[in-house]
Design a protein around this motif. Sequence first.
Motif, PDB file in Angstrom:
ATOM      1  N   PHE A 189       0.841  -1.203   0.000  1.00 24.21           N
ATOM      2  CA  PHE A 189       0.000   0.000   0.000  1.00 24.21           C
ATOM      3  C   PHE A 189       0.876   1.254   0.000  1.00 24.21           C
ATOM      4  O   PHE A 189       0.699   2.169  -0.805  1.00 24.21           O
ATOM      5  CB  PHE A 189      -0.885  -0.048   1.251  1.00 24.21           C
ATOM      6  N   ILE A 196       2.748   6.227  -7.480  1.00 28.87           N
ATOM      7  CA  ILE A 196       1.815   7.273  -7.904  1.00 28.87           C
ATOM      8  C   ILE A 196       2.549   8.609  -8.035  1.00 28.87           C
ATOM      9  O   ILE A 196       2.407   9.322  -9.029  1.00 28.87           O
ATOM     10  CB  ILE A 196       0.663   7.418  -6.890  1.00 28.87           C
ATOM     11  N   VAL A 234      -0.692   6.311 -12.427  1.00 31.21           N
ATOM     12  CA  VAL A 234      -1.575   7.270 -11.779  1.00 31.21           C
ATOM     13  C   VAL A 234      -3.012   6.749 -11.719  1.00 31.21           C
ATOM     14  O   VAL A 234      -3.712   6.952 -10.735  1.00 31.21           O
ATOM     15  CB  VAL A 234      -1.475   8.605 -12.545  1.00 31.21           C
ATOM     16  N   LEU A 235      -3.440   6.061 -12.775  1.00 29.38           N
ATOM     17  CA  LEU A 235      -4.831   5.606 -12.819  1.00 29.38           C
ATOM     18  C   LEU A 235      -5.021   4.252 -12.148  1.00 29.38           C
ATOM     19  O   LEU A 235      -6.100   3.960 -11.631  1.00 29.38           O
ATOM     20  CB  LEU A 235      -5.312   5.523 -14.267  1.00 29.38           C
ATOM     21  N   PRO A 238      -3.981   3.665  -7.449  1.00 27.22           N
ATOM     22  CA  PRO A 238      -4.937   3.940  -6.369  1.00 27.22           C
ATOM     23  C   PRO A 238      -5.935   2.800  -6.174  1.00 27.22           C
ATOM     24  O   PRO A 238      -6.410   2.581  -5.048  1.00 27.22           O
ATOM     25  CB  PRO A 238      -5.662   5.203  -6.838  1.00 27.22           C
ATOM     26  N   VAL A 239      -6.227   2.064  -7.243  1.00 27.04           N
ATOM     27  CA  VAL A 239      -7.211   0.986  -7.115  1.00 27.04           C
ATOM     28  C   VAL A 239      -6.625  -0.168  -6.314  1.00 27.04           C
ATOM     29  O   VAL A 239      -7.297  -0.743  -5.449  1.00 27.04           O
ATOM     30  CB  VAL A 239      -7.686   0.532  -8.508  1.00 27.04           C
ATOM     31  N   ILE A 242      -6.700   0.908  -2.574  1.00 28.78           N
ATOM     32  CA  ILE A 242      -7.956   0.746  -1.846  1.00 28.78           C
ATOM     33  C   ILE A 242      -8.260  -0.748  -1.661  1.00 28.78           C
ATOM     34  O   ILE A 242      -8.779  -1.166  -0.621  1.00 28.78           O
ATOM     35  CB  ILE A 242      -9.110   1.497  -2.554  1.00 28.78           C
ATOM     36  N   LEU A 245      -6.154  -2.056   1.111  1.00 33.30           N
ATOM     37  CA  LEU A 245      -6.662  -1.471   2.347  1.00 33.30           C
ATOM     38  C   LEU A 245      -7.903  -2.223   2.815  1.00 33.30           C
ATOM     39  O   LEU A 245      -8.052  -2.535   4.000  1.00 33.30           O
ATOM     40  CB  LEU A 245      -6.979   0.007   2.109  1.00 33.30           C
ATOM     41  N   LEU A 246      -8.788  -2.553   1.877  1.00 33.47           N
ATOM     42  CA  LEU A 246     -10.008  -3.282   2.233  1.00 33.47           C
ATOM     43  C   LEU A 246      -9.673  -4.687   2.742  1.00 33.47           C
ATOM     44  O   LEU A 246     -10.307  -5.177   3.682  1.00 33.47           O
ATOM     45  CB  LEU A 246     -10.951  -3.360   1.024  1.00 33.47           C
ATOM     46  N   ASP A 265     -18.629 -10.551  -2.208  1.00 35.71           N
ATOM     47  CA  ASP A 265     -18.245 -11.419  -3.309  1.00 35.71           C
ATOM     48  C   ASP A 265     -16.722 -11.477  -3.425  1.00 35.71           C
ATOM     49  O   ASP A 265     -16.094 -10.482  -3.765  1.00 35.71           O
ATOM     50  CB  ASP A 265     -18.836 -10.864  -4.607  1.00 35.71           C
ATOM     51  N   LEU A 268     -15.182 -10.105  -6.529  1.00 31.82           N
ATOM     52  CA  LEU A 268     -14.987  -8.652  -6.636  1.00 31.82           C
ATOM     53  C   LEU A 268     -13.534  -8.290  -6.336  1.00 31.82           C
ATOM     54  O   LEU A 268     -12.955  -7.411  -6.967  1.00 31.82           O
ATOM     55  CB  LEU A 268     -15.929  -7.912  -5.683  1.00 31.82           C
ATOM     56  N   MET A 272     -10.994  -6.152  -8.704  1.00 27.21           N
ATOM     57  CA  MET A 272     -10.290  -4.933  -8.286  1.00 27.21           C
ATOM     58  C   MET A 272      -8.785  -5.142  -8.317  1.00 27.21           C
ATOM     59  O   MET A 272      -8.022  -4.247  -8.685  1.00 27.21           O
ATOM     60  CB  MET A 272     -10.764  -4.501  -6.899  1.00 27.21           C
ATOM     61  N   PHE A 275      -7.654  -5.193 -11.956  1.00 24.39           N
ATOM     62  CA  PHE A 275      -7.814  -3.894 -12.603  1.00 24.39           C
ATOM     63  C   PHE A 275      -6.514  -3.105 -12.520  1.00 24.39           C
ATOM     64  O   PHE A 275      -6.173  -2.349 -13.432  1.00 24.39           O
ATOM     65  CB  PHE A 275      -8.942  -3.090 -11.949  1.00 24.39           C
TER      66      PHE A 275
ATOM     67  N   THR B  43      -6.072  10.598  -9.218  1.00 21.71           N
ATOM     68  CA  THR B  43      -5.743   9.386  -8.456  1.00 21.71           C
ATOM     69  C   THR B  43      -6.726   9.201  -7.303  1.00 21.71           C
ATOM     70  O   THR B  43      -7.103   8.084  -6.974  1.00 21.71           O
ATOM     71  CB  THR B  43      -4.308   9.419  -7.889  1.00 21.71           C
ATOM     72  N   MET B  46      -9.837   7.607  -8.563  1.00 23.38           N
ATOM     73  CA  MET B  46      -9.668   6.164  -8.746  1.00 23.38           C
ATOM     74  C   MET B  46      -9.689   5.452  -7.399  1.00 23.38           C
ATOM     75  O   MET B  46     -10.191   4.336  -7.278  1.00 23.38           O
ATOM     76  CB  MET B  46      -8.352   5.870  -9.468  1.00 23.38           C
ATOM     77  N   PHE B  47      -9.116   6.100  -6.378  1.00 21.83           N
ATOM     78  CA  PHE B  47      -9.057   5.505  -5.039  1.00 21.83           C
ATOM     79  C   PHE B  47     -10.466   5.311  -4.493  1.00 21.83           C
ATOM     80  O   PHE B  47     -10.861   4.211  -4.109  1.00 21.83           O
ATOM     81  CB  PHE B  47      -8.225   6.432  -4.144  1.00 21.83           C
ATOM     82  N   TYR B  58     -22.997  -4.163  -4.744  1.00 24.90           N
ATOM     83  CA  TYR B  58     -23.759  -4.744  -3.635  1.00 24.90           C
ATOM     84  C   TYR B  58     -25.138  -4.119  -3.518  1.00 24.90           C
ATOM     85  O   TYR B  58     -26.098  -4.778  -3.124  1.00 24.90           O
ATOM     86  CB  TYR B  58     -22.975  -4.601  -2.318  1.00 24.90           C
TER      87      TYR B  58
END
Lengths: 581, 233
Positions: A189, A196, A234-235, A238-239, A242, A245-246, A265, A268, A272, A275, B43, B46-47, B58
């Motif tokens: 993370f 980034i 950059v795009l 961040p995905v 997160i 983090l989840l 799910d 999912l 992510m 992606f 960014t 996207m986050f 959901y």
Amino acid sequence: MSAADTPIDPLNPVMPDPSALPADSPEWRVKFPHVNYINAHYGIKSWLLTKDHKRIALLYLASVTVFFALGGAYAIAIRLELLTPPGDFVQAHTYNKLFTQHGIIMIFFFLIPSIPAVLGNFLVPLMIGAKDLAFPRINLLSWYIYIAGALFTIWALLNGGIDTGWTFYVPYSTSFSNTYVVVAGLGIFITGFSSILTGLNFIVTIHTMRAPGMTWFRLPLFIWSTYATSLIMVLGTPVIAITILLVALERLAHIGIFDPRLGGDPVLFQHMFWFYSHPAVYIMVLPSMGVVSEIVATFSRKNIFGYSFVAFSSLAIAIFGFLVWGHHMFTSSQSVYASMIFSFVSFAVAIPSAVKVFNWTATLYKGSISYDTPMLYALGFIGLFTMGGLTGLFLAALGMDVHLTDTYFIVAHFHYIMVGGALMGYMGGLHYWWPKITGRLYPEGWGRFSALVIFVGFNLTFFPLFLAGYMGMPRRYHAYAEEFQVLNVMSTAGASILGFGLLIPGIYFLWSMRYGKFAAPNPWPATGLEWRTLSPPPTENFASTPIVTWEAYEFRPIEEMEVIGPAPEQSSRPVPGLTTT
Amino acid sequence: MSAADIHLTDAEQHAATALQHHFDNMEQQRVAGTLGMWVFLITEIMFFGGLFTAYVLYRTLNAASFAAGSSGLNVKMGAANTVVLICSSLTMALAVFYAQTGSRRMQIIFLLVTWALGATFLVVKGFEYAEKFRDNHVPWLNFQWEGKMPPGASVPSIRMFYWIYFVMTGLHAFHMIIGLGMLGFLIYFAWRGRYTPEYHAPVELGGLYWHFVDIVWIFLFPLLYLLGANLTH
């Protein structure tokens, strides 16, 4: 008393007779050193608090090299275990940790920062004629963030490691794994933010800091590919941030977003994760493609064939790369219609990739080719990337993929892209720009020898794995059926050759920093702006902001190349072999 | 012509000291900073986008449960906070305006008001969270649901709604806290008279960030608070 012994008055230098002291000889350099980014300041503080993009590149170079060695050590352990069919060197649990840690370190701490953060940091401002990146402090911050993430990960490794695979698939990572998932996840993370910030810095720099006359279509192709890479950083990053983090929150709270008990799910997570992680493949290989474009043009002494096609194919790869993540999930209960679209788009990515390969080949055609070390790596890249790319099409085909999923075929495929592609490009780039970075030449004979050893060792390591995987050998097991042993012995033998081949540059690069021959400003010679300043460059890169009046890759006789010479305050010191403007 | 021969006005001199060595001029520096902030905000999109994706998925699968869960949120507090944040965006925009026009006093006043509104938001948010703890609506602590239960809703999915609620609003609140720190920095330097019509890029960039965090809330409020308003049972 010869000219060489005459003391030089720094305020009123008299150029000695070149016949008595050959220009650019070591004696000359000792007598007339120029102030450059390396000797401008001394002391550990001047490195750790530097805002100079070139010094930060060297900080990255040192740190990614350490991680490459660490990831390589894990690879050695994996190959040792796979030498024999039964699990005799390590047990299953240890083996799971070995391949997980090999993957995490190589991907997040070596491949992703390797070319962008080392060569990109060093070259982007030089190539576009800027004094530095747009945000030098953020650039330094990104290195510290990388180190912080690395420390977290090392802490996880020292405490007993992590065994989820580098993919962190839930629910194993959130609910069942009994290892340091949260700490390692936090490491990734944090490191993501370094990526980034690097990408952000490059995008802004390329947009706003180009020298006068340096239009978009005069940019070196390395800049185009770095720009495309930065877009992905950059795009995409961040995905994954997160997502990780989840996962960490879910592990800490014991319930969460991917938890099927709450209607969550786990697939999912895979969406992510991929992606980001599919485009991340292009973070690793696109910069290598940029390096190869530079090298192929220079060592064929020809303008690159179809400049704008090569430039736009980088952007096309970056864009298509965001639309194909589902091809990692053909066997994961994903809708078959979605799979068909993902399969189709995955085939489409082959088009811009092939555009590059064909254009490099067309550049070679009737070129004046010289086989220096960087060129050997570039040629190796073209061949190995083509093989990696073509086997990727096997995996993009829906029916074929079901047969090959989670076999050694895919391991071989992505190592052809990651090692055969990204690593070859990195090594080629490092050799190509080594004279610029250090002001010294590496030993060319050893360079060519090791490039060949690496090429042979690499193919012997990974080609047998295609066969083993095609015959059904599953990945990520510490033990395997007897009939795969011959192929695995070949692979382990190849890995030792590959490891030996990679040690040689490690040694001679270090050696050349002290004992290598001094490099002229433009040793190859090449056309980019970075070759029109001194080797190593002064801290401010160019004595005056360059004004670009020529097209990219406009090869001319070397005598006509102008050097944008030493900075005004040091022009009293003569620099040999240069016409200053 | 040496530096001593060039006669600079005070404002020009001030701007010259704000120019970092690697930029050619203030315009280039300003454009680079602004572009950098926009890229950073992309960014951030996207986050948060990862979370919104999970929310959309959901909610599509468990629409009734999400409506039920939403009916347990405090719409009044959420609406009040929305008003607070929209006002804070106005005051932030005014602070930027007064930085551009060079009024140090008004600039400081509006930065302070923005800070106060941001802090108000967080205090209200704190009361909301406390309410959730009191009602056992915290998904990782002894979650219980005695609220509305429309057909098709289930307690585990309602719990998932609250998990998403806490993660989304928690991340948003984290961004607000960063924003307050940033405003503190701006207030300090505005008070020192650092920002002038020639050089006020940090105020503008801070404003961009503040508006972004507000906009995230503009999306969060209807998505989280307004789903269950019409539930009758």
